[in-house]
Each structure stands twice: as C-alpha cells, then as structure tokens.
Design a protein around this motif. Sequence first.
Motif, PDB file in Angstrom:
ATOM      1  N   ALA A 152      -2.708   3.795 -11.162  1.00  0.00           N
ATOM      2  CA  ALA A 152      -2.352   2.385 -11.329  1.00  0.00           C
ATOM      3  C   ALA A 152      -3.403   1.485 -10.687  1.00  0.00           C
ATOM      4  N   LYS A 153      -3.513   0.268 -11.246  1.00  0.00           N
ATOM      5  CA  LYS A 153      -4.495  -0.701 -10.752  1.00  0.00           C
ATOM      6  C   LYS A 153      -4.326  -0.971  -9.262  1.00  0.00           C
ATOM      7  N   SER A 154      -3.078  -1.048  -8.794  1.00  0.00           N
ATOM      8  CA  SER A 154      -2.824  -1.417  -7.400  1.00  0.00           C
ATOM      9  C   SER A 154      -3.272  -0.347  -6.420  1.00  0.00           C
ATOM     10  N   HIS A 155      -3.528   0.873  -6.910  1.00  0.00           N
ATOM     11  CA  HIS A 155      -3.939   1.956  -6.013  1.00  0.00           C
ATOM     12  C   HIS A 155      -5.448   2.212  -6.034  1.00  0.00           C
ATOM     13  N   ARG A 156      -6.191   1.514  -6.878  1.00  0.00           N
ATOM     14  CA  ARG A 156      -7.626   1.767  -6.987  1.00  0.00           C
ATOM     15  C   ARG A 156      -8.321   1.460  -5.651  1.00  0.00           C
ATOM     16  N   PRO A 157      -9.212   2.322  -5.200  1.00  0.00           N
ATOM     17  CA  PRO A 157      -9.855   2.124  -3.882  1.00  0.00           C
ATOM     18  C   PRO A 157     -11.002   1.124  -3.937  1.00  0.00           C
ATOM     19  N   GLY A 202      -6.302   8.131   0.574  1.00  0.00           N
ATOM     20  CA  GLY A 202      -5.339   9.071   0.011  1.00  0.00           C
ATOM     21  C   GLY A 202      -5.303   9.047  -1.505  1.00  0.00           C
ATOM     22  N   ALA A 203      -5.668   7.917  -2.100  1.00  0.00           N
ATOM     23  CA  ALA A 203      -5.664   7.812  -3.565  1.00  0.00           C
ATOM     24  C   ALA A 203      -6.767   8.642  -4.205  1.00  0.00           C
ATOM     25  N   ILE A 204      -7.831   8.930  -3.443  1.00  0.00           N
ATOM     26  CA  ILE A 204      -8.972   9.663  -3.985  1.00  0.00           C
ATOM     27  C   ILE A 204      -8.721  11.161  -3.910  1.00  0.00           C
ATOM     28  N   GLU A 213      -1.216  10.365  -9.422  1.00  0.00           N
ATOM     29  CA  GLU A 213      -0.243   9.340  -9.059  1.00  0.00           C
ATOM     30  C   GLU A 213      -0.899   8.055  -8.566  1.00  0.00           C
ATOM     31  N   ALA A 214      -2.239   8.025  -8.551  1.00  0.00           N
ATOM     32  CA  ALA A 214      -2.958   6.831  -8.075  1.00  0.00           C
ATOM     33  C   ALA A 214      -3.732   6.133  -9.191  1.00  0.00           C
ATOM     34  N   HIS A 263       0.834  -1.195   0.000  1.00  0.00           N
ATOM     35  CA  HIS A 263       0.000   0.000   0.000  1.00  0.00           C
ATOM     36  C   HIS A 263       0.877   1.256   0.000  1.00  0.00           C
ATOM     37  N   LYS A 264       0.425   2.264  -0.714  1.00  0.00           N
ATOM     38  CA  LYS A 264       1.175   3.514  -0.775  1.00  0.00           C
ATOM     39  C   LYS A 264       0.505   4.562   0.098  1.00  0.00           C
ATOM     40  N   ASP A 265       1.314   5.300   0.859  1.00  0.00           N
ATOM     41  CA  ASP A 265       0.788   6.400   1.673  1.00  0.00           C
ATOM     42  C   ASP A 265       0.957   7.693   0.887  1.00  0.00           C
ATOM     43  N   PHE A 266      -0.153   8.189   0.337  1.00  0.00           N
ATOM     44  CA  PHE A 266      -0.110   9.405  -0.478  1.00  0.00           C
ATOM     45  C   PHE A 266       0.017  10.669   0.377  1.00  0.00           C
ATOM     46  N   PHE A 267      -0.136  10.526   1.689  1.00  0.00           N
ATOM     47  CA  PHE A 267      -0.027  11.670   2.597  1.00  0.00           C
ATOM     48  C   PHE A 267       1.027  11.404   3.670  1.00  0.00           C
ATOM     49  N   ALA A 268       2.071  10.675   3.322  1.00  0.00           N
ATOM     50  CA  ALA A 268       3.106  10.363   4.309  1.00  0.00           C
ATOM     51  C   ALA A 268       3.704  11.640   4.895  1.00  0.00           C
ATOM     52  N   HIS A 269       3.758  11.697   6.249  1.00  0.00           N
ATOM     53  CA  HIS A 269       4.333  12.829   6.986  1.00  0.00           C
ATOM     54  C   HIS A 269       3.542  14.129   6.768  1.00  0.00           C
TER      55      HIS A 269
END
Length: 832
Positions: A76-81, A148-150, A73-74, A26-32
């Motif tokens: 990609a298939k792996s980031h779809r909510p 975060g992907a949305i 940046e979201a 999982h990717k954190d689109f709002f890291a920090h």
Amino acid sequence: MASPIQIVLNPDNFQEAREKGGGGGHKDFFAHRDKEFAAHKTSLLQQIETISVELAAQATGSVGYAKVILRREAWAKSHRPMTALFRPDRTRLVGGADLGVMIVEARPRSLAEVAKQIEEAETETILRFDETKNKDVPYPSARKSEVGAIDRIELFRASDKRNFSVEEAVAWLSNPMTGGSYQVELFTPPAPRADWDRLDEANRTLLETFVAGFSTLGQGVSVARMSSGSGSQPLLSVRLDETSTPVLRMNDTPSNERKRALAPFAHDIESHIRLLEFLDNHPLVRRIELPGIVVRANAATENRTRPSAATINARDLRRSYPKLGVVDGGISPALDEWIIDRWTVLADEDSNHAHGTFIGGLATIGASLNGPEICSEADGAELVDIAIFPSPEKAGAFASYYPDGVPQFFDEMEAAVADAHARHGVRVFNMSLNILQPAVADRYSAHAVRLDGIAEANNAVIFVSAGNTQPQDLRPEWPADASRALADLALARNDGLLTPAESARNVTIAALNPTGHDGCVPYAPTRYSRRGPGLRGSMKPDLAHVGGAGTQHTTLGHGLFSILPDGAIVDGCGTSYAAPIAAKTAAVIEHLIEGEVSRETIIGMLVHHARLPEPLRDKTLSPVARHLVGFGMPPSAETILETGDHSITLVFASRIKPGEQINFGFSWPASLVETGGKCRGAAKLTLVSTPPLDARFGAEYVRVNINAVLQQEQAPDKWKGRLEPVYLPDKRDRHAIEAELIEHDLKWSPVKVHAKNFPKGVGPSSNWRLFVEYLTRAGEEMPEEGVPFTAVLTISDPTDDKPVFNEMRQNLQAIGAQITDIRTAARITPRV
C-alpha cells in the motif's frame, strides 16, 4: 416499455473538496518480534554496504540503480519507505518492476544516509494505549515502520535486463521483419552532448562511459532514439551492421527525417556477445529486448466457399452509418460500396486482401450471413481501409516497407488513424494484428505504449485481438463439465496474450464458439483464443465475442461466415474475427449518440452491459473466467442504449481534478424500500478512466487510481459500500490488504466493475450516494488537468415489476440533477 439510458448533464455540481485522510498511522511489521527485527536491520545494513562497495568500484562511475523489494503486506502507498528512508531529496525514484518493487537511483553517499536512518530505527516494540480499541497497540516510529516494510534491497544486475541468449538474438534479428535492432531501455534519458557540463561528475561519467562503450565494440553499430509514445520512457534502437563506423543518435530526431537504406545486418556471434556484455554490465541500461514481428490473429485458413454469392447491398447515401477503420492488409474491391476512404502504402504485388476483406465483410454484411445471435448489429458500416500490413506470405515484403521494424509500422498507423479521424470522424478502429511477443505480468510493453498513445491522441478506441495459439498448442474443445475444463486449462501451455493486447487505453477481444455447431459448446471460449491476465492487477482480455470454432464442422466449417476478395462466401475462425464484431457494436453506439462521445463512455457502455457466457457461469470457473473472456460478451447497441421501466441506467461523464471528489447523493427507488429503510433490488457500477501511465514503473505503470463506490448511509456522515467486484472469488470476512485489492477489486485498473443483488434488503436507510475519488502513487502528483472518467450505474428490480425508471427520474430531478437521453445529450453538454 423501453427507457433510454440517462446521462447526468451537470456532474460538476456534485464536486466537492477532497477528504484528506486514510492510510492510518505507521504499521509495525515486526511487532513483538524484537529479535527478528534486529536481525532484519542487520541484514539490510549488510545489503546496503555490499551495494555501496560495488558502486564505489565501478569504472562507469558511482551511480547505480537498486531494487527496494517490499514485503507483500506493505504494498500500500501508506507503507512505502519514502518518508524516512528513501526520501526524494536523498534517492531518486526512477521506476518499478513487479508489484511492490521500487527502483531507486543509488550512490554510496545517499545509501549511507539511508543506512543511518535504518540504524536509528528502534529495535523494541513500542506500545501506546488506543482509546478506541481500549488496549495497548504497537506505535512504531516512521523509521521502524519503513524498515519493516522492506523485504530486501538488491542492486539491479545483468540478470534483470534480458531473457534471451546471444544465439537466440542473432537468429531472431536475422529476420528482416524485425528491423534487426535490439530495443534498449535506459533508466534516464541521455543528455545532449552540449549539456554534459551541467551534469555532476558521477552522472557525467555514467554517460561518457555509455557513449564510449559503443565506440570500442570493433563493429559498426547504429544507435538511435526510438519513439515510445511516452516521453518518460527512454528507448534506444541498437543495431549491429557490417559497416565500420558507429553512428550514435541518442537524442530526438525530426519526425520527417529521410530514411536511409539499412546496411547489411551483422551475423557475427562474437560481435553480438561483445555488445550484449557491454549493455548487460552498464548501469544506465535497464532492459534489453528483442523486437516483435507483426502477425495476423487468424487461427485457420478460410477453406470452404458457399455455392452462391453473398448479397452486398448498396449504401443509402441519404442516411448515415456507423464508421469503422480497419487496420490490416487491405480490403478488396468487392466491398467498394462501403469503403469511404483508403489509406494504403502497399503495392498490389505486396497486398493480400483475404484477411481484411473477411473483417470488412463481418462489419458490413455479417448479420445476414451469420444471424443476430452472432452478429447482432444490422448490416452496413462505412469503412476506412487502412492497408498498411504487407502480405506475410511474401518474403521480405514487411522489411521493404518498414526496414526499422515494428516502430516504423506504428508510425504509419499513427498517421493513418489521425487522418481517418480528421477527415471522416472515425473513432472506432479494428486491429486484428498482434506482435509475436508474449505480454508479461510486470512490464507495460513499448508496443502497448505506442498503441495507447495513438488512441488517446485521437480520442479513439482500437479493438485488438487477443491472439491465437500455435496449432501445436491448441487446447481441447471446451467440455460441458466445469472440472474437466479447469483440468484442460491447467495442462495448456503457451497460450498467454500477445502484445499489444495488454493495452490500457484500448479493448482486447477473445474468441467464443459460434451457435449451431455441434462440434463445440456454444459461446464457450474457443480452443485457440489466448488468455490473460496481461499485466498484474489488470483485466485482459476485456471482452469476448464469437470468432468461429477451432474444430471444423462437416458442413458449417468453422461456423463464422464472411467473404473472400472475390465476394464468395467463406468460413473462418480466429480472434481476428471476434474483434470486428465487438468493434461494430462500439461503432454503432458511437453513431447513435450525438456529438463526439468520449472513449471512456464507449468502453464503459460495452463493459457495463457485457454478460458472462453461460458455459463460464459455474462458480468453480470464477477464478479463471476473467482471464478467458474478461467482462464477457456485449449485447447489441440497441439493448445497451435502452432499458426496461424496471431499471434505470445513469451515465456520469466527467473529469476529477486535483483536490476534488464527486459526491452524488440520491434516494433509492421508493418501490424497493421496505419498512425501516431496508433497500431491495440490484445494482451494478462500471468505471472507466484514463489515468496517467508510466512504463518505467512496470506493473505499477498506472500512476493514479480513480475509484467509484456505491454507498448506503448507516448513520449521519457514516457510509457503507454495498457492491462487490464481479470476480470476487469468496465473500470477505476481514479487511482486504493492498495485494488483494489489486487482484480482486482491480485497484489501479482503469476499468472496474462492481455489482450486487439485495433480494432480502440491506441497511437502515434509503439515502445512497455515488462517490468518486482518486489516489496517487507514492511520489506522484495528480495531473493539473485532472483525469477523465465515465461511471455507469444501473439500479434495477430483478423481478421486472417495480417502476424504477420513473421513480428515479423524479428523485433525481428533485435534487437538481439534470438528466436526459444519452443519445441527444451532446446538444446540451460538452462531455458525454
């Protein structure tokens, strides 16, 4: 010495179980950025609450449709909510719009469940030590990653449904050539009345209010289900007329239904206002479009004849010729010698043979009239004359044959193409006609859907003209200076592709200038040829060929010659005339290969050997070249089917099936391998596939991505791709995100081309492989029958010196690959 293209006869031997992996964690689109994420959560929850309140208050029931818009940046298939938030058992995915826009069915109860998951997403950035990176990295939950992907969530509204005014609609529909009907796309097919009891209360209310709404308009309205060529795209034809009783036929009707005469079209503005307000505001309606008008793609009239007649040689009945179907307004008896069949619905008084005869002349005597630099194939082609387009100069002619407009025209074309294929084995067709509607970036038009369905059903390839600009929108002639050319293109207006040129199964052709015409730059894009890109992430046009100059020469005219209906020589220009020259090469390829060669192979051979015209090779033009000429101009069929001893071209025609991938390993030619394993030379790889398509998903209409890469071994079980997309603007210095892969690598495009030269040598090993794999969209299943594809791979020595052909043949035979001349392969293999 000429060496024939080789086809691999046993590609199935190189299939293996698919490697399951990729996508990462999982990717954190709002890291920090914890405060920003908290605000983002609050914003999404407010958006959902607003949508839920509005849905609950709808008179049409509580069902609606919402756009889930992803940040760039979201994509990609792996980031779809779709794992934690919009799960299939919670909210139904019904389509898409532009890239990164999901459309889901929305109800207050299901949205409340989504909101609960959003609320539970942790606000703080969670870190976890990564041993491979030797540092702490963000480790978000699925909820936080998907939230975060949305970017935002919006209700699908009236502003999303149409882009024309009522006044524009009435003026356009008043033309009998349109059929007078709005084309209305729904989110879901309407269930038959007998099945309404099986629907839940919300869906039943949605459908009841939709049907009842037509009855309250106070005006005669006819509603019928349209043939879309795709069972997943529910389309209705909605027409206002001067009758008083509504006629609602929303479910499929028999194809042999007797057509009734249309009632007079209703011109009353108020009636159209009421209809459009109803359609705009009903949740079931996804889009309202005006119908198209079929037009010819000739930019100028044929204005000058030769002083002497053209020589039309007799057809030698002892030999066979390439076959070409010509979909147009008819070919004159001047070419009777080459016409093997006619399909016509047109009375003599409604026919105009000038356009079709010019096209037929290019296919049969184009080489003798224009020379090999323009028409590279030898004269002669057996023609099937599909005369179904009434004269546009005769008022009311089109409407008299096709009162329902363009869909009825495609019905006739579908029957004609099927007949030509069945009776005569015709596989290549030319349709130098366009629909007077611009192709748009986020929608796969109903016209393209129909055309692609016709091609696929007949294993055929239809060559489509890119279309021509209106006279007032002509660009200046192409200048010698690249910077000036860019400036002219920046100032050009109204020169985008016309539908169905965005077709995914067929080949779209743009026009180039002729040689020997001192009023224009040879092989540069013509001033009238329309440009792409068509749908986002696609390559349109596909190819380009000479179509005649848009500026007339004092003696040569437009510089492209054919004949008039009476056999006299004439010059002309238009993308209409570029298309049949390219189609002729395709027909020759199909003729020279035994058996029924696949449509993927026909297209792949043309695209793989096409070359960018000289005027477009300046690096500054790279970002725009593909939108003007696609992959370039193809050479003759003879050049395509044979190579020199310094290179080898391999064709893999196969089908990739669920759970499988293709791993074809081989050794690089020994004469191009240096000490230490460095490999010199050049390679080019073209992939053409026929993946499932679904127009409901807009720019994401391609549902399975077939990808092929040429990789070199770096270490045991470690491989590195060595080729780059042919239109990659700059060398990459970082990992490409999904948006860049779509734009430059043509990810999700059915046609891909990668190439690279290695003059100094690359890598540590002579072990290489061609690797073919697939990726499905989120929520999509790979078809059980698999996806057909053709990969064309060329390995060569740019110095034209080393014996690459013989070395590669020996290498491949040593590893058990069965290869042979593609022209005779049908004797041995069922798929070419």
